[in-house]
Write an enzyme that holds these catalytic residues in place. Structure first.
Site, PDB file in Angstrom:
ATOM      1  N   ASP A  80     -26.182 -50.427  71.611  1.00 60.33           N
ATOM      2  CA  ASP A  80     -25.068 -50.963  70.829  1.00 60.33           C
ATOM      3  C   ASP A  80     -23.753 -50.555  71.495  1.00 60.33           C
ATOM      4  O   ASP A  80     -23.768 -49.924  72.563  1.00 60.33           O
ATOM      5  CB  ASP A  80     -25.132 -50.485  69.362  1.00 60.33           C
ATOM      6  CG  ASP A  80     -24.631 -51.573  68.416  1.00 60.33           C
ATOM      7  OD1 ASP A  80     -23.472 -51.974  68.561  1.00 60.33           O
ATOM      8  OD2 ASP A  80     -25.402 -52.023  67.549  1.00 60.33           O
ATOM      9  N   HIS A  98     -22.297 -56.485  70.919  1.00 58.06           N
ATOM     10  CA  HIS A  98     -22.706 -55.081  70.733  1.00 58.06           C
ATOM     11  C   HIS A  98     -23.126 -54.475  72.072  1.00 58.06           C
ATOM     12  O   HIS A  98     -24.139 -53.792  72.166  1.00 58.06           O
ATOM     13  CB  HIS A  98     -23.831 -54.994  69.698  1.00 58.06           C
ATOM     14  CG  HIS A  98     -23.356 -55.239  68.288  1.00 58.06           C
ATOM     15  ND1 HIS A  98     -22.628 -54.316  67.579  1.00 58.06           N
ATOM     16  CD2 HIS A  98     -23.485 -56.314  67.483  1.00 58.06           C
ATOM     17  CE1 HIS A  98     -22.345 -54.816  66.369  1.00 58.06           C
ATOM     18  NE2 HIS A  98     -22.844 -56.024  66.300  1.00 58.06           N
ATOM     19  N   GLU A 134     -23.208 -60.958  65.565  1.00 59.34           N
ATOM     20  CA  GLU A 134     -21.842 -60.449  65.633  1.00 59.34           C
ATOM     21  C   GLU A 134     -21.280 -60.382  67.058  1.00 59.34           C
ATOM     22  O   GLU A 134     -20.889 -59.320  67.517  1.00 59.34           O
ATOM     23  CB  GLU A 134     -21.788 -59.055  64.989  1.00 59.34           C
ATOM     24  CG  GLU A 134     -22.194 -59.073  63.534  1.00 59.34           C
ATOM     25  CD  GLU A 134     -22.187 -57.689  62.893  1.00 59.34           C
ATOM     26  OE1 GLU A 134     -21.822 -57.610  61.716  1.00 59.34           O
ATOM     27  OE2 GLU A 134     -22.547 -56.700  63.562  1.00 59.34           O
TER      28      GLU A 134
HETATM   29  C1  ACM Z   1     -26.468 -56.745  61.463  1.00 61.26           C
HETATM   30  O1  ACM Z   1     -26.469 -56.088  60.430  1.00 61.26           O
HETATM   31  N1  ACM Z   1     -25.375 -56.843  62.199  1.00 61.26           N
HETATM   32  C2  ACM Z   1     -27.646 -57.445  61.940  1.00 61.26           C
END
Ligand code: ACM
Length: 756
Positions: A189, A262, A325
């Site tokens: 991440d 991420h 995201e």
């Molecule tokens: C997530 O909670 N961004 C998959």
């Protein structure tokens, strides 16, 4: 000391998850030093299970039991493979007074049968040291059991906070004990890269460590950081060890390598993979970095090489590629990306993300594996063979299932175990939200919208443990248990047999068992919660605990509740400002945390309210009445029964005061949490009306300001006379560039509209 197994003798079968079929029988089988373990199976996995069970028995009882071929003698526990059992993970367990026979189609079923046997034994069986004085009785029973879903998953984020191998193994033990079969390991991440890749050593040397970490909650302003270097990673040998350990417990490990977003820890190591070649550092803050992988040939080479090292470490069929995201700003600003989009005929950046995922999928499929991605991979078109994890809601899962793709349901509404489990002010800080035990228990992963054939694509469900606010394994356990137990019934037990009251009876006992195992289980069964509703000009306060075997006592004079205080039986009617304090008692002793609530009566409290737009179903508090019940929500967080949250919508409410009143002020309480995309309204309008039909605008406020989490906004009305009031709080709208969640609709949270 009285043992917990004696406190609750009627709970003879306190099994979690509860079996599909259970028939109680009279009598019990007792393990003693002459009991033998028997099997004729040649399969090494079965023998491993027998040896493992013998070892557990020895640890608990001190008895060293013989393992022999199956014979006809009494006092034997027999393990047998039986092809007549249909479900690949199913088992049949017959406990009679003189013999136990456990049968299963496969070793996995035998493993689940052993977990059931462990839970039928006294809880002292799970203590790390022996308890020689106990009678090791197993109540007689006939069980035929099998899971409802083939995918029963728990996720763990080790990127935001790292956990060593021994802790990861402990977590695997805990979920295996509850018959989960997939472990989703979130390995990369923005805040850390945790898996050794030999071709790219800087991923862990650089990407595995950050120079500090955010202190407190993201919503605490200004942001402050500790200066401690933080990190760690798993060598490929560590990974193999965990995968093997999980396999012995019939758990498949799914690694997650996040892309294209991420990715800041990877970019800190290899900045040439970003759209702007500059220096990046491993992120110290929580949230979503806009620095994402650029879809260049160099990035695809890199990711393919990474997957070529990852894939051989994980024998399961799935590789999780993230996909959630990924802010598109860097792609919008990149001449390379814009050229690529024109060349490939990609309409927008969503289509570019889809192109990215399809390329990665092709490579992973060529190695014989399938991809899983978070539901954003639907945007711009789904990769042909992808399985979707539906997290932002269930809509993505429905869409994917209708399109013939497999789906794993893990919506934030029910499956995010990093959310608060209690609205008690003493809870350790968490990311936000509110998902108590009963909310998870009530979850059904099959949406009503799906036909039976579409529903077959719902493989199961998963709980997620994001670790921004889980700094150590103790806190992981606290957030996981007992909610993982509730989820285990969601994914294992037949839907039509699930019953929350029955679950609560069993979880009381099971909580003690988990504590005996050394798990830092959260026990909120005797904590109190309330429903506070306006009714006929007064406010009614209903108080309850999950566990029903205690008594609730309360005071109205500010004193601490004692055994002499009033016994609660019916809702308390409040007509003037009132402080209520309450406490659960069991066996004449206080149990659980104390509870208190102030009710502040005002001119709208207890009256009638109608909302023009309803709040989001996830954040609907105790209904519209929560806005005029005289009670405030938790000032540190939204998501409890007092807060109403509107996603992208205005709050528009009409309040009927019952008769004409003189109104001097209206006070709103709002919550701000930019990390959770929660903003103050852009404007507020107040209208009055004689008849509730024709409204006249009285005030419009365009400066609603505040920098604390909680903002009180007062509108002065100068002794206006009115029976009806309409208030409109205009949603902030689309989140601007440079903020968390940019480009998305913002949320508006309000807990009370005070009329004085
Ligand atoms: C997530 O909670 N961004 C998959």
């Amino acid at each position: 000391m009285e043992s917990a197994s004696e406190i609750n003798p009627e709970s003879q079968y306190p099994l979690i998850p509860f079996p599909a079929h259970l028939q109680a029988q009279a009598g019990k089988f007792i393990i003693d030093e002459n009991t033998v373990l028997q099997s004729n199976e040649k399969e090494e996995k079965v023998n491993l299970l027998l040896r493992e069970f013998a070892q557990q028995i020895k640890t608990a009882t001190t008895y060293t039991l013989a393992i022999t071929p199956e014979g006809s003698q009494k006092n034997a526990i027999v393990f047998r493979l039986d092809k007549s059992i249909e479900n690949t993970e199913g088992y049949a367990l017959s406990v009679q007074v003189d013999r136990i026979v456990l049968r299963a189609k496969n070793p996995a079923g035998l493993f689940y049968g052993v977990q059931t046997l462990r839970q039928l034994l006294p809880l002292e069986f799970e203590k790390p040291t022996s308890s020689p004085q106990i009678s090791w009785a197993i109540p007689a029973v006939e069980i035929k059991d099998e899971p409802r879903f083939p995918y029963r998953g728990m996720h763990l984020d080790v990127a935001r906070h790292f956990l060593k191998v021994d802790k990861v193994k402990k977590f695997i033990d805990q979920i295996a004990y509850h018959k989960f079969n997939h472990f989703h390991w979130h390995l990369t991440d923005d805040q850390g890269w945790r898996i050794e890749i030999k071709k790219y050593p800087k991923l862990t040397e650089v990407g595995g460590f950050r120079s500090g970490t955010l202190i407190g909650h993201y919503n605490d302003q200004p942001h402050q950081y500790d200066k401690k270097r933080y990190g760690g990673f798993y060598t490929q040998e560590d990974i193999k060890e965990v995968v093997q350990y999980a396999a012995e417990r019939f758990i498949t490990v799914i690694p997650e390598i996040e892309l294209p977003g991420h990715a800041q820890a990877a970019l800190a190591a290899y900045p040439e993979l970003a759209c702007e070649n500059k220096n990046y550092s491993v992120w110290r803050i929580w949230g979503i970095s806009t620095n994402i992988f650029c879809p260049t040939p160099a990035t695809f080479d890199f990711l393919e090489n990474v997957f070529d090292e990852v894939i051989p470490l994980f024998p399961g069929k799935y590789i999780h590629i993230g996909g959630d995201e990924a802010p598109k700003t860097k792609w919008q600003e990149s001449a390379f990306c814009q050229r690529l989009m024109r060349q490939e005929g990609l309409e927008n950046e969503m289509a570019l993300q889809s192109y990215f995922i399809r390329r990665i999928e092709k490579h992973i499929n060529s190695k014989g594996k399938q991809i899983i991605g978070w539901d954003e991979i639907l945007e711009g078109g789904l990769a042909p063979n992808a399985t979707v994890m539906s997290w932002r809601g269930i809509e993505g899962g429905i869409e994917a299932a209708k399109a013939g793709h497999d789906v794993i349901m893990t919506p934030t509404s029910h499956c995010y175990l990093d959310y608060y489990q209690s609205d008690h002010p003493d809870e350790p800080v968490a990311i936000g939200g509110f998902i108590p035990l009963e909310k998870i228990y009530q979850y059904d992963p099959i949406p009503d919208e799906l036909s039976p054939s579409e529903a077959k694509h719902i493989l199961g469900s998963q709980g997620n443990l994001w670790s921004e606010y889980l700094p150590n394994f103790e806190q992981v356990e606290y957030m996981a248990f007992p909610r993982v137990c509730a989820l285990s019934e969601v994914v294992w037990s037949p839907q039509d047999q699930r019953d929350f009251d029955h679950f609560v009876e069993r979880i009381s006992f099971h909580t003690n068992r988990l504590a005996a195992m050394g798990i830092n289980v959260a026990n909120h069964l005797y904590d109190l919660s309330s429903s506070i509703q306006p009714k006929d000009g007064a406010v009614e306060v209903e108080i309850e605990a999950l566990a029903k075997d205690g008594q609730i006592r309360y005071t109205l004079d500010g004193g601490e509740p004692t055994l002499q205080s009033s016994l609660y039986s019916n809702p308390i009617k409040v007509t003037t400002n009132q402080q209520i304090k309450a406490q659960s008692f069991l066996a004449e002793k206080p149990i659980g945390r104390s509870w208190q609530q102030n009710i502040r009566m005002h001119k709208a409290a207890g009256k009638k309210i109608v909302l023009k737009t309803l709040p989001h179903s996830k954040y609907s508090g105790g209904g519209p009445g929560s806005l005029i019940n005289g009670a405030n929500g938790n000032p540190e967080r939204y998501g409890d029964a007092e807060w109403l949250g509107f996603d992208g919508k205005d709050l528009e409410a009409v309040i009927d005061l019952g008769k004409k009143e003189t109104i001097n002020t209206i006070t709103f309480r709002f919550f701000i949490g930019e990390g959770q995309w929660i903003y103050l309204p852009k404007s507020i309008q107040v209208f009055t009306s004689e008849d509730g039909l024709d409204f006249i605008e009285k005030r419009r406020s365009k400066t609603i300001e505040g920098d604390q989490k909680l903002v009180k906004h007062v509108i002065a009305l100068d002794a206006v006379q009115s029976r009806y009031l309409k208030v409109v709080a205009e949603n902030y709208g689309i989140i601007p560039k440079g903020r968390q969640g940019e480009g998305n609709e913002s949320w508006l949270f309000v807990d009370e509209i005070v009329v004085d």
